[in-house]
Design a protein around this motif. Structure first.
Motif, PDB file in Angstrom:
ATOM      1  N   UNK A   1     -18.442  41.530   6.563  1.00 38.91           N
ATOM      2  CA  UNK A   1     -19.850  41.190   6.724  1.00 38.91           C
ATOM      3  C   UNK A   1     -20.216  39.904   5.988  1.00 38.91           C
ATOM      4  N   UNK A   2     -19.269  39.339   5.228  1.00 40.65           N
ATOM      5  CA  UNK A   2     -19.609  38.122   4.482  1.00 40.65           C
ATOM      6  C   UNK A   2     -19.366  36.883   5.334  1.00 40.65           C
ATOM      7  N   UNK A   3     -20.095  35.827   4.985  1.00 41.29           N
ATOM      8  CA  UNK A   3     -20.087  34.592   5.764  1.00 41.29           C
ATOM      9  C   UNK A   3     -18.871  33.728   5.387  1.00 41.29           C
ATOM     10  N   UNK A   4     -17.903  33.558   6.317  1.00 42.40           N
ATOM     11  CA  UNK A   4     -16.698  32.803   5.968  1.00 42.40           C
ATOM     12  C   UNK A   4     -16.904  31.291   6.016  1.00 42.40           C
ATOM     13  N   UNK A   5     -18.137  30.833   6.339  1.00 46.79           N
ATOM     14  CA  UNK A   5     -18.332  29.391   6.489  1.00 46.79           C
ATOM     15  C   UNK A   5     -18.591  28.691   5.153  1.00 46.79           C
ATOM     16  N   UNK A   6     -18.863  29.478   4.107  1.00 51.67           N
ATOM     17  CA  UNK A   6     -19.133  28.868   2.803  1.00 51.67           C
ATOM     18  C   UNK A   6     -18.185  29.405   1.737  1.00 51.67           C
ATOM     19  N   UNK A   7     -17.689  28.509   0.899  1.00 47.31           N
ATOM     20  CA  UNK A   7     -16.896  28.921  -0.262  1.00 47.31           C
ATOM     21  C   UNK A   7     -17.580  28.362  -1.498  1.00 47.31           C
ATOM     22  N   UNK A   8     -17.900  29.234  -2.432  1.00 45.33           N
ATOM     23  CA  UNK A   8     -18.549  28.820  -3.674  1.00 45.33           C
ATOM     24  C   UNK A   8     -17.495  28.781  -4.772  1.00 45.33           C
TER      25      UNK A   8
ATOM     26  N   UNK B   1     -15.939  33.166  -2.262  1.00 54.15           N
ATOM     27  CA  UNK B   1     -15.811  32.532  -3.577  1.00 54.15           C
ATOM     28  C   UNK B   1     -14.432  31.937  -3.783  1.00 54.15           C
ATOM     29  N   UNK B   2     -14.354  31.050  -4.762  1.00 53.95           N
ATOM     30  CA  UNK B   2     -13.045  30.651  -5.271  1.00 53.95           C
ATOM     31  C   UNK B   2     -13.157  30.533  -6.789  1.00 53.95           C
ATOM     32  N   UNK B   3     -12.331  31.294  -7.499  1.00 51.79           N
ATOM     33  CA  UNK B   3     -12.414  31.334  -8.971  1.00 51.79           C
ATOM     34  C   UNK B   3     -11.337  30.432  -9.578  1.00 51.79           C
ATOM     35  N   UNK B   4     -11.769  29.438 -10.345  1.00 48.48           N
ATOM     36  CA  UNK B   4     -10.832  28.468 -10.908  1.00 48.48           C
ATOM     37  C   UNK B   4     -10.124  28.972 -12.159  1.00 48.48           C
ATOM     38  N   UNK B   5     -10.729  29.926 -12.853  1.00 53.76           N
ATOM     39  CA  UNK B   5     -10.211  30.391 -14.146  1.00 53.76           C
ATOM     40  C   UNK B   5     -10.138  29.251 -15.150  1.00 53.76           C
TER      41      UNK B   5
END
Lengths: 198, 198
Positions: B76-83, B104-108
Motif C-alpha cells: 500500500x506504500x507509494x514506490x515513487x518516493x524514497x526518503x 525509505x533509505x537509511x544511511x546509518x
C-alpha cells in the motif's frame, strides 16, 4: 508500531526504568544495536545475575552475594555502632563520606501508613536481635528527613528504648555550600535549633 | 567498591548507555533488584534478541526482523518516493507525522570527514541500484540540517543527478510553535529565503 518486534520489546524493558520515557528508551535501544556483542551479552547476563546471585545479608539485610556481607564480616569495622538506613543506595552515600566505620542495618523502605507500609513491611524486626550483642553501644538513625523517614526513626527510637543503648538521629541543617536564602523555613529553623558553639 | 559484584557489573552496563552517569546507573540497577523476575528475564532476553534476530533490510537498510522489512514489503506504500534519512530513529519521526506514505533509505550515519566517515562508511552505494527502478520519481533528502547532514545531502544530490529523477531537500525554517526571536540568524534567513505566497 513501526519498530521491529525485538526493538519494541527492548524499548518496553527500558521504559520500566525510573525516569525513562518512551523516547529515551528508544534512544537506548538503538544504542544497544550499535554496542559490541560482548558488551550486550555482559549486560544481559548482569541483569539475570542480579536476580539470581543476590540475597539479603542475614545480619544487616543489605543486598550481597556473600553471607554475611563484606561489611558485616569485615573485622576492621567498629561493631559498637549500627547505622540504620532506608535503602541499599544510602549505604553507598554513607560510605562515600569515609567518616563512618561502624555497621549498618538496611530497612528496605520506611513506614508509610498512607502507602500501606507498616513496621512489618520493613526490616525492623531483624534489627532487634542485633541489639542484644553487648558490643553495640549506639544506634544511629539515618533514615530520610522526610515525613516517612522521621516517622520510621521515631518508631525505632521508641522500640529500642528498653535496650538501654544510645540512640541518635543524623543532624538537620543547611547543606554545606548551600545558600541560606534557598533553604526552606523548616530546614532553617532546624539548623537554628541545632546550632553549635564555635 | 562497596557494591556486591553482580550489582557493580550491572551498573557498568547501564553506564554504557547514552547520557547515563554512574549515579543514574546505580539507581537503575537498584530498581532492577525490585523488578519482577519475569520482567528482568524479558529485559535480558530482549537485549540478546536485538543483537541476534535483527538484520538490516536488503532494500532500505533499516533494522528489521524480516527481510525485506515491513515497510519495503507493504504494497500500500507509494514506490515513487524514497526518503533518505540518517538513522533508524529518524524513520520513526517521519512515520509519526502520518504525512509520508513513500519508501525509505537509511544511511546509518552521515558523511563526516572530521570523524573519518567517508561516503563508503554510510549506506549510499545501496541506494543507487534502487534508483534504476523506473517507478521511482523523487528522492527526498531528509538528513539532519547540521553540517554533516547538509554535506551528505549535497553529496547524494550530485551523485544521483545522472539518474534524472527529481531530488528534493526538506525545508529549513522556524519550527512550528517556535518564536521568531528565539530562532538563530541562519535558520531565520533560510526561513525568509523559503517564504511562500499565502
Amino acid at each position: 508500531m513501526f519498530y521491529p518486534k525485538p526493538i519494541a520489546k527492548l524499548i518496553d524493558s527500558f521504559s520500566m526504568l525510573p525516569g525513562i520515557g518512551k523516547r529515551t528508551a528508544a534512544r537506548m535501544a538503538f544504542h544497544v544495536l550499535r554496542m559490541k556483542d560482548e558488551d550486550v551479552r555482559a549486560f544481559s547476563e548482569a541483569l539475570i545475575e542480579c536476580k539470581t546471585n543476590l540475597q539479603t545479608c542475614s545480619v544487616c539485610c543489605n543486598f550481597t552475594d556473600t553471607n554475611p556481607c563484606l561489611i558485616c564480616s569485615d573485622q576492621s569495622r567498629d561493631p559498637s555502632m549500627i547505622c540504620v538506613i532506608q535503602e541499599p543506595k544510602d549505604l553507598i552515600a554513607m560510605e562515600r563520606t569515609k567518616e563512618y566505620r561502624g555497621m549498618y542495618h538496611v530497612l528496605h523502605g520506611a513506614i508509610s501508613p498512607m502507602d500501606g507500609v507498616g513496621p512489618e513491611q520493613v526490616r525492623i524486626k531483624e534489627l532487634l536481635p542485633r541489639l542484644s550483642d553487648e558490643r553495640v553501644k549506639e544506634l544511629i538513625l539515618a533514615t530520610n528527613t522526610n515525613l516517612e523517614g522521621e516517622a520510621t526513626a521515631m518508631y525505632i527510637a521508641r522500640l529500642v528504648k528498653p535496650f538501654g543503648i544510645r540512640v541518635t538521629r543524623i543532624a538537620h541543617g543547611v547543606p554545606v555550600g548551600g545558600e541560606l536564602e534557598q533553604a526552606d523555613e523548616v530546614t532553617l529553623s532546624r539548623a537554628l535549633e541545632g546550632r553549635n558553639d564555635i
